[in-house]
Design an enzyme around this catalytic site. Structure first.
Site, mmCIF file in Angstrom:
data_model
loop_
_atom_site.group_PDB
_atom_site.id
_atom_site.type_symbol
_atom_site.label_atom_id
_atom_site.label_comp_id
_atom_site.label_asym_id
_atom_site.label_seq_id
_atom_site.Cartn_x
_atom_site.Cartn_y
_atom_site.Cartn_z
ATOM 1 N N GLU A 137 8.059 1.673 -7.315
ATOM 2 C CA GLU A 137 7.113 2.292 -6.384
ATOM 3 C C GLU A 137 7.461 3.755 -6.133
ATOM 4 O O GLU A 137 8.638 4.106 -6.018
ATOM 5 C CB GLU A 137 7.118 1.526 -5.049
ATOM 6 C CG GLU A 137 6.643 0.091 -5.199
ATOM 7 C CD GLU A 137 6.615 -0.673 -3.868
ATOM 8 O OE1 GLU A 137 6.900 -0.061 -2.809
ATOM 9 O OE2 GLU A 137 6.311 -1.874 -3.900
ATOM 10 N N ASP A 192 9.531 -6.273 -11.466
ATOM 11 C CA ASP A 192 9.364 -5.339 -10.348
ATOM 12 C C ASP A 192 10.739 -5.016 -9.751
ATOM 13 O O ASP A 192 11.438 -5.924 -9.276
ATOM 14 C CB ASP A 192 8.494 -6.034 -9.281
ATOM 15 C CG ASP A 192 7.642 -5.063 -8.498
ATOM 16 O OD1 ASP A 192 7.722 -3.853 -8.747
ATOM 17 O OD2 ASP A 192 6.872 -5.545 -7.639
ATOM 18 N N GLU A 228 -2.659 1.047 -5.453
ATOM 19 C CA GLU A 228 -2.878 -0.020 -4.461
ATOM 20 C C GLU A 228 -3.511 0.542 -3.186
ATOM 21 O O GLU A 228 -3.021 1.532 -2.617
ATOM 22 C CB GLU A 228 -1.548 -0.717 -4.129
ATOM 23 C CG GLU A 228 -1.733 -1.826 -3.087
ATOM 24 C CD GLU A 228 -0.572 -2.787 -2.964
ATOM 25 O OE1 GLU A 228 0.397 -2.703 -3.738
ATOM 26 O OE2 GLU A 228 -0.636 -3.652 -2.062
ATOM 27 N N SER A 279 6.272 -9.270 -4.644
ATOM 28 C CA SER A 279 5.458 -10.082 -3.724
ATOM 29 C C SER A 279 5.986 -11.515 -3.728
ATOM 30 O O SER A 279 5.684 -12.296 -2.819
ATOM 31 C CB SER A 279 3.984 -10.055 -4.143
ATOM 32 O OG SER A 279 3.854 -10.298 -5.525
ATOM 33 N N LYS A 332 8.648 -2.089 -13.220
ATOM 34 C CA LYS A 332 7.746 -1.321 -12.348
ATOM 35 C C LYS A 332 8.539 -0.835 -11.145
ATOM 36 O O LYS A 332 9.436 -1.547 -10.678
ATOM 37 C CB LYS A 332 6.574 -2.197 -11.872
ATOM 38 C CG LYS A 332 5.669 -1.482 -10.853
ATOM 39 C CD LYS A 332 4.411 -2.259 -10.545
ATOM 40 C CE LYS A 332 4.549 -3.272 -9.434
ATOM 41 N NZ LYS A 332 4.981 -2.725 -8.133
HETATM 42 O O1 KIV Z 1 4.647 -7.170 -6.052
HETATM 43 C C1 KIV Z 1 3.475 -7.196 -6.426
HETATM 44 O O2 KIV Z 1 2.843 -8.257 -6.547
HETATM 45 C C2 KIV Z 1 2.820 -5.933 -6.720
HETATM 46 C C3 KIV Z 1 1.366 -5.964 -7.061
HETATM 47 C C4 KIV Z 1 0.555 -6.134 -5.843
HETATM 48 C C5 KIV Z 1 0.950 -4.775 -7.829
HETATM 49 O O3 KIV Z 1 3.431 -4.915 -6.672
#
Ligand code: KIV
Length: 277
Positions: free
Chosen positions: A115, A83, A182, A45, A113
């Protein structure tokens, strides 16, 4: 000491809720860490709330690593999760493992993390087998925004709900230590949470997940281009900052800033000598 993966998993057994926040820079990550947040996600994000992209899709590994390092430098207690950006875990497995390893080795993160559910389960297993903890992310997965045709609630039909439960189980089976849910209807998130042994971390998924995650810029009211329905602004920082900057502009123009208090002194005789020269 940083919180461990085992401690995060134990929280679910003890029915202790798990708060998680995103962070992208040294100053905010330091404050979040000092406030006692156990999990910090350097979310992609970043692309939208910090870098001004329209989606998370343009975010690169280099951008993520740059911000992950800043967050890691700022924190002592939180477990930091990096992420994995769009398409950095979908091509060759060797590239995927290399990218996951970079978050740990070069970024200093403690976990990554990614997806997806069943389709990435084997990838999750391979990363976990390398000793890298993985957090899953299902439901609304912003990197698939074109495939999903927009930011929509997921799992609303019986088939989609059943698929999400299968996704959660596949990730658990593959060794993920937690899963972000989410934009999932609250009763479905509750069912998934009851059916798996690893913590669920909800965002727009109701109160019955094991934990909650918010984008820090939403929570602080800092990012105002778009405020998701599931976001709660605990403060309106954008307004506070704007007022402070407006005051500063006014004071500089009026000559009321800086005052003597904000200035440095010099020996008066030295100045007289200089003036006379
Ligand atoms: O990138 C992000 O901030 C996210 C969260 C919304 C879980 O993946």
């Amino acid at each position: 000491m940083r919180i461990t993966i085992a401690e995060i998993k134990e929280k679910k057994q003890r029915q202790e809720k798990i708060p998680m926040l995103t962070a992208y820079d040294y100053a905010t990550a330091k404050i979040a860490d000092e406030a006692g947040i156990p999990l910090i996600l350097v979310g992609d994000s970043l692309g939208m709330v910090v870098l001004g992209y329209e989606s998370t899709i343009p975010v690169t590994m280099e951008e993520m690593l740059h911000h992950t390092r800043a967050v890691v430098r700022a924190t002592k207690h939180a477990l930091v999760i990096g992420d994995m950006p769009f398409m950095t875990y979908h091509t060759a497995i060797s590239d995927t493992l290399h990218n996951a390893a970079r978050f740990i080795q070069q970024g200093g993160a403690q976990a990554v993390k990614l997806e997806g559910g069943e389709v990435v389960a084997e990838t999750v297993r391979r990363i976990v087998n390398c000793g890298i903890p993985v957090m899953g992310h299902i439901g609304l997965t912003p990197q698939s925004i074109h495939q999903l045709s927009g930011f929509k609630v997921q799992g609303k039909t019986p088939e989609a709900a059943a698929r999400l439960l299968r996704d959660a189980r596949a990730l658990e089976e593959a060794g993920a230590f937690a899963i972000v849910l989410e934009s999932v209807p609250a009763p479905l998130a509750k069912l998934i949470t009851q059916r798996i042994s690893i913590p669920t971390i909800g965002i727009g998924a109701g109160p019955d997940c094991d934990g909650q995650v918010q984008v820090i810029s939403d929570l602080l009211g800092l990012f105002t281009d778009f405020v998701p329905r599931h976001a709660k602004q605990y403060v309106k920082l954008a307004e506070i900052i704007k007022n402070a900057i407006t005051d500063y502009i006014t004071e500089v123009k009026e000559g009321t800033f800086p005052t003597i208090k904000h200035s440095y002194s010099i020996d008066e005789s030295l100045l007289q000598e200089l003036a006379a020269s």
